[in-house]
Design a protein around this motif. Structure first.
Motif, PDB file in Angstrom:
ATOM      1  N   LEU A 109      30.823  28.858  15.037  1.00  0.00           N
ATOM      2  CA  LEU A 109      31.715  28.220  15.995  1.00  0.00           C
ATOM      3  C   LEU A 109      30.929  27.185  16.812  1.00  0.00           C
ATOM      4  N   GLY A 165      31.002  24.061  19.963  1.00  0.00           N
ATOM      5  CA  GLY A 165      31.698  23.612  21.165  1.00  0.00           C
ATOM      6  C   GLY A 165      31.662  22.102  21.296  1.00  0.00           C
ATOM      7  N   CYS A 203      37.360  20.180  26.919  1.00  0.00           N
ATOM      8  CA  CYS A 203      36.501  21.075  26.145  1.00  0.00           C
ATOM      9  C   CYS A 203      37.282  21.615  24.958  1.00  0.00           C
ATOM     10  N   VAL A 241      36.638  24.305  21.170  1.00  0.00           N
ATOM     11  CA  VAL A 241      35.766  24.955  20.195  1.00  0.00           C
ATOM     12  C   VAL A 241      36.415  24.819  18.837  1.00  0.00           C
ATOM     13  N   ALA A 284      40.618  26.062  20.211  1.00  0.00           N
ATOM     14  CA  ALA A 284      41.051  26.226  21.600  1.00  0.00           C
ATOM     15  C   ALA A 284      40.630  24.986  22.365  1.00  0.00           C
ATOM     16  N   GLN A 285      41.432  24.572  23.314  1.00  0.00           N
ATOM     17  CA  GLN A 285      41.137  23.399  24.117  1.00  0.00           C
ATOM     18  C   GLN A 285      41.451  23.673  25.581  1.00  0.00           C
ATOM     19  N   PHE A 320      35.050  28.571  30.412  1.00  0.00           N
ATOM     20  CA  PHE A 320      35.863  28.364  29.208  1.00  0.00           C
ATOM     21  C   PHE A 320      35.099  28.801  27.953  1.00  0.00           C
ATOM     22  N   PHE A 321      33.858  28.328  27.821  1.00  0.00           N
ATOM     23  CA  PHE A 321      33.106  28.622  26.599  1.00  0.00           C
ATOM     24  C   PHE A 321      32.699  30.106  26.527  1.00  0.00           C
ATOM     25  N   THR A 379      35.302  32.030  24.673  1.00  0.00           N
ATOM     26  CA  THR A 379      35.703  31.657  23.309  1.00  0.00           C
ATOM     27  C   THR A 379      34.822  32.267  22.232  1.00  0.00           C
TER      28      THR A 379
END
Lengths: 287, 287
Positions: B3, B5, B16, B18, B27-28, B46-47, B50
């Motif tokens: 994955l 980013g 952002c 991934v 995902a955004q 956020f990260f 994920t």
């Protein structure tokens, strides 16, 4: 040791050399540029006398067709020189010499030599600009001339006009593009004399420095080369121009890119008049 | 599947995402740009939610220090945005996220995506220009953003002024450079309205097309990119500008480069507003 050939193909003369390395040229000759057949006969006779060649590199006047996928790859295109328009210089040399031939523009060849062995040695990028009868330039990145859909034609960018300079320019396409305003031919046509004969207080000096600087500033803002080499007859005969060009670049950029060491960035060719032949030999080595 | 980013770091917002591949974003999110600490807190949160990231790519506003040998590599430099000047975005992300981070300019990231997956797919070179609040651009050659001693700052080239346009320009460094004359901020300041609200017979339309065309012509004469993508808010809100820009380029070049298919060369982004994030994910894949 394998022997390579080099040709600097100019509108006035063809310079030829052979060598085992770019810094080891063994024989040189120069021939006046006449028709393609007459000129090539001289060139071929020279190389026939020097021994078997591994490959030949050519730095040529242009514009050139350098599209690898083009059926006319290696041709000179759109030149006013009688007989040379659409002449496939690369194909003719391959046929006559019986060895592989690499071709690029004269300024890309000179830039390659200056980048690898001259003013840009050890640095990742360099621009080579010639200001002679015409104006041309090439960009070298990581040891390779940059090509897009064609080779650079940066002599034809459109500088902002100096406030009191009303000369219409001589470019048959653009009038007052850089070449139309600041080439050797333009200087002679606007003033009736060469730049070296122009009085020091003539505003032409300031205008020229400003126009040449605009190409330098544009390059620094686009490709940001580590070195800009200014070659060609106008610069070599008037090295006094380097100072005003650097000052004009500083004024134009207004420190936007930080305090650049323009004395180190904007320089004459370190290889003098050997940039072109040296670059042609480098091209031969890459075939 | 590993994955990656992606961050599109803008002056107004940080986007952002991934994904497992540039065309597979999972995902955004987007966060308003505030202080570095506040903004990074949102991004990291956020990260963290994920999953484990192989690497993160960033396309950022700038100017940036991208010199690989610099101790401050990955910093934002000389920005008027409070708190961001000299902030090392790359180092902060490496520390917070614990994975490798690749950073380049926002326009280089967008250009990379358009070159490999968008308007330039299959072609060797592309220029990406954004005309928004400011003007910036990047050049992609053979799938790599071109860097010299710094990244391109081509929004600051100096166009020749249109004869009746007396606006002094708004660039704090250059006054009437391209960004000073033709950016969204310059348009608003000179006329008190956005371009979309400007009557069709206002000469501003012609002036803008001419100024933007001068950057395109300059690029075609220097790097000769196969495609020039014009993105950014001014172009996306006024796609009617593409026609006049192409016509002005044709007039400026005067067929010197032959009859170019400018409808194919000068185009909007094929990836729409996803160029930046997609390019950032491509950067992550190259770490």
């Amino acid at each position: 040791m394998p022997l390579f050939g080099a040709i600097e193909a100019g509108g006035t003369k063809f310079r030829c050399a052979v060598g085992t390395a770019p810094d080891a040229l063994l024989a040189q000759a120069a021939f006046p540029t006449r028709s393609p057949a007459e000129t090539l006969a001289d060139v071929v006779a020279f190389f026939k006398g020097t021994g078997n060649l591994e490959a030949v590199g050519v730095g040529s006047f242009g514009p050139l067709d350098l599209d690898p996928a083009s059926p006319t790859h290696g041709s000179i295109v759109r030149t006013p020189k009688p007989g040379w328009s659409d002449f496939n210089l690369k194909a003719a040399l391959i046929t006559s010499l019986g060895c592989p031939v690499a071709i690029d523009t004269d300024v890309n060849a000179s830039g390659l030599a200056e980048s690898l062995l001259g003013a840009g040695k050890g640095l990742p990028s360099l621009a080579y600009i010639t200001i002679g009868t015409g104006i041309g330039g090439g960009l070298i990145q990581q040891g390779r001339p940059l090509h897009g859909f064609t080779h650079p034609e940066m002599g034809h960018i459109r500088p902002r006009r100096a406030p009191n300079d009303t000369f219409a320019g001589i470019c048959p396409y653009h009038g007052d593009c850089l070449e139309g305003l600041a080439s050797g031919a333009a200087i002679f046509q606007r003033s009736g004399r060469h730049l070296a004969e122009t009085p020091p207080d003539d505003p032409l000096w300031t205008w020229l420095a400003d126009y040449i600087a605009q190409l330098c500033s544009t390059l620094l803002l686009t490709a940001a080369p580590h070195r800009i080499v200014l070659g060609g007859g106008v610069m070599s005969s008037n090295s006094v121009l380097f100072g005003p060009v650097r000052q004009a670049v500083a004024a134009q950029l207004a420190a936007y890119l930080g305090e650049l060491p323009l004395n180190e960035i904007i320089v004459p060719p370190a290889l003098g008049d050997m940039s072109g032949l040296t670059g042609a030999l480098l091209l031969a080595g890459e075939v």
